[in-house]
Design a protein around this motif. Structure first.
Motif, short mmCIF file in Angstrom:
data_model
loop_
_atom_site.label_atom_id
_atom_site.label_comp_id
_atom_site.label_asym_id
_atom_site.label_seq_id
_atom_site.Cartn_x
_atom_site.Cartn_y
_atom_site.Cartn_z
N TRP A 1 0.83 -1.25 -0.03
CA TRP A 1 0.01 0.20 0.05
C TRP A 1 0.79 1.30 0.03
CZ3 TRP A 1 0.95 3.21 4.05
CH2 TRP A 1 1.39 2.45 5.06
N THR A 2 0.30 2.32 -0.75
CA THR A 2 1.00 3.56 -0.54
C THR A 2 -0.13 4.73 0.11
OG1 THR A 2 2.26 3.03 -2.64
CG2 THR A 2 2.08 5.26 -1.97
N ARG A 3 0.42 5.36 0.81
CA ARG A 3 -0.47 6.42 1.70
C ARG A 3 0.27 7.86 1.48
NH1 ARG A 3 -1.38 4.51 6.18
NH2 ARG A 3 -3.54 3.58 5.56
N THR A 4 -0.45 8.92 0.79
CA THR A 4 0.11 10.12 1.08
C THR A 4 -0.63 11.15 2.13
OG1 THR A 4 0.71 10.14 -1.43
CG2 THR A 4 0.75 12.18 -0.25
N ALA A 5 -0.25 11.56 2.90
CA ALA A 5 -0.93 12.09 4.05
C ALA A 5 -1.77 13.34 3.75
CB ALA A 5 -0.05 12.50 5.39
N GLY A 6 -3.10 13.62 3.99
CA GLY A 6 -3.72 14.63 3.85
C GLY A 6 -3.65 15.68 5.24
N THR A 7 -4.43 16.45 5.46
CA THR A 7 -4.52 17.47 6.58
C THR A 7 -5.09 16.50 7.74
OG1 THR A 7 -6.88 18.18 6.07
CG2 THR A 7 -4.70 19.38 5.32
N GLY A 8 -4.54 16.56 8.85
CA GLY A 8 -4.99 16.00 10.07
C GLY A 8 -4.40 14.68 10.20
N PRO A 9 -4.48 13.79 11.20
CA PRO A 9 -3.93 12.43 11.40
C PRO A 9 -4.75 11.44 10.52
CG PRO A 9 -5.44 13.19 13.45
CD PRO A 9 -5.11 14.27 12.50
N GLN A 10 -4.23 10.23 10.32
CA GLN A 10 -4.77 9.23 9.53
C GLN A 10 -5.28 8.32 10.31
OE1 GLN A 10 -4.38 10.49 6.07
NE2 GLN A 10 -3.85 12.08 7.36
N ARG A 11 -6.74 7.98 10.26
CA ARG A 11 -7.07 6.93 11.05
C ARG A 11 -6.81 5.48 10.57
NH1 ARG A 11 -10.71 7.18 15.18
NH2 ARG A 11 -11.11 9.45 14.77
N VAL A 12 -6.00 4.71 11.39
CA VAL A 12 -5.72 3.35 11.10
C VAL A 12 -6.42 2.20 11.52
CG1 VAL A 12 -3.82 1.52 10.36
CG2 VAL A 12 -3.44 4.14 10.20
N LEU A 13 -7.38 1.64 11.04
CA LEU A 13 -8.05 0.76 11.76
C LEU A 13 -7.49 -0.83 12.09
CD1 LEU A 13 -11.47 1.32 9.64
CD2 LEU A 13 -10.58 2.62 11.52
N PRO A 14 -8.03 -1.36 12.84
CA PRO A 14 -7.37 -2.59 13.32
C PRO A 14 -7.88 -3.57 12.12
CG PRO A 14 -9.09 -2.11 15.02
CD PRO A 14 -9.14 -0.81 14.15
N ASP A 15 -6.91 -4.59 11.81
CA ASP A 15 -7.43 -5.46 10.84
C ASP A 15 -6.65 -7.04 11.24
OD1 ASP A 15 -4.70 -4.98 10.34
OD2 ASP A 15 -5.07 -3.91 8.28
N GLY A 16 -6.05 -6.92 12.21
CA GLY A 16 -5.44 -8.29 12.43
C GLY A 16 -4.13 -8.71 11.78
#
Length: 243
Positions: A21-36
């Motif tokens: 995966w690739t993520r480019t941050a936007g404004t504010g913190p990024q919410r990463v959800l639990p997925d095991g």
């Protein structure tokens, strides 16, 4: 995740259910959800010129990942139960943690990998895959009961039923689950159910049908579990809110 962030993913070439995966941050913190899952991550927001390599352990609740807008991160996400073979430590030792990769692998190896990624960041995903594949080639075969545990909890089978199906006592099953997934089978089932529910909700299915299909007692049960695990209501998650 914040509404202005960008996220992409693809199946990893190493197989085993892994995803790049690739993520480019936007404004504010990024919410990463639990997925095991456990992730091997390169972040351009690291303290050095070559960025930072770190490991994100299996979460029991949502994690808010900070980062200046425009910060790029690339990760290799291992399917539940497969991370320990690459990282060399039981999953429960990384639960709810973000750990520098150099704390788990030899420092010189980590520095070389960071330098190679910094020199060609567009190839970061491939380089992470190469590093993981070299570890998998010499790792022990996966615990044969892991697939049965995932299948059992995904179908709502109780701990006693799963233990009987794989020929283990309940305490043995719990220990094997902790080492592989980071938590016991009940928590694993709860996390996987959450992700099934989110996938269904993103299709536009009414929340009551989401609850019934994903295995919740009712819509209220779904709402309580989503808020407990993610920190926000389901409707807000679907809007892509980051915090």
């Amino acid at each position: 995740m914040s509404a202005s962030s960008e996220y992409r993913e693809r199946r990893a070439l190493i197989g085993h259910g892994a995803v790049v995966w690739t993520r480019t941050a936007g404004t504010g913190p990024q919410r990463v959800l639990p997925d095991g899952c456990t992730d091997l991550i390169w972040s351009g927001a690291g303290p050095g010129p070559d960025g930072e390599l770190l490991v994100a352990g299996p979460d029991t609740r949502a994690h808010l990942a900070p980062g200046p807008p425009g910060t790029r991160a690339v990760g290799l996400r291992f399917a539940p139960g497969t991370g320990p073979a690459v990282l060399g430590v039981p999953a429960h030792e990384l639960r709810d943690l973000r750990v520098p990769l150099a704390a788990l692998w030899p420092g010189a190896e980590v520095r070389r990998l960071a330098e190679r990624i910094a020199a060609g960041p567009t190839a970061a995903g491939r380089l992470l895959e190469e590093a993981a594949f070299s570890r998998l080639r010499t790792a022990k075969p996966p615990d044969p009961v892991l697939a049965a545990i995932v299948a059992g909890v995904s179908h709502g089978t109780g701990v006693a039923g799963i233990a009987a199906a794989v020929g283990l006592g309940e305490r043995q099953l719990h220990r094997r689950s902790l080492a592989a997934f980071g938590y016991g089978p009940k928590t694993l089932g709860r996390v996987l159910r959450l992700n099934r529910a989110l996938d269904l909700a993103r299709t536009g299915l009414p929340f009551a049908e989401v609850a019934a299909t994903a295995g919740y007692a009712d819509q209220a049960h779904l709402a309580r579990d989503v808020r407990a695990l993610t920190g926000v209501p389901l409707g807000r998650l679907l809007q892509g809110s980051g915090g």
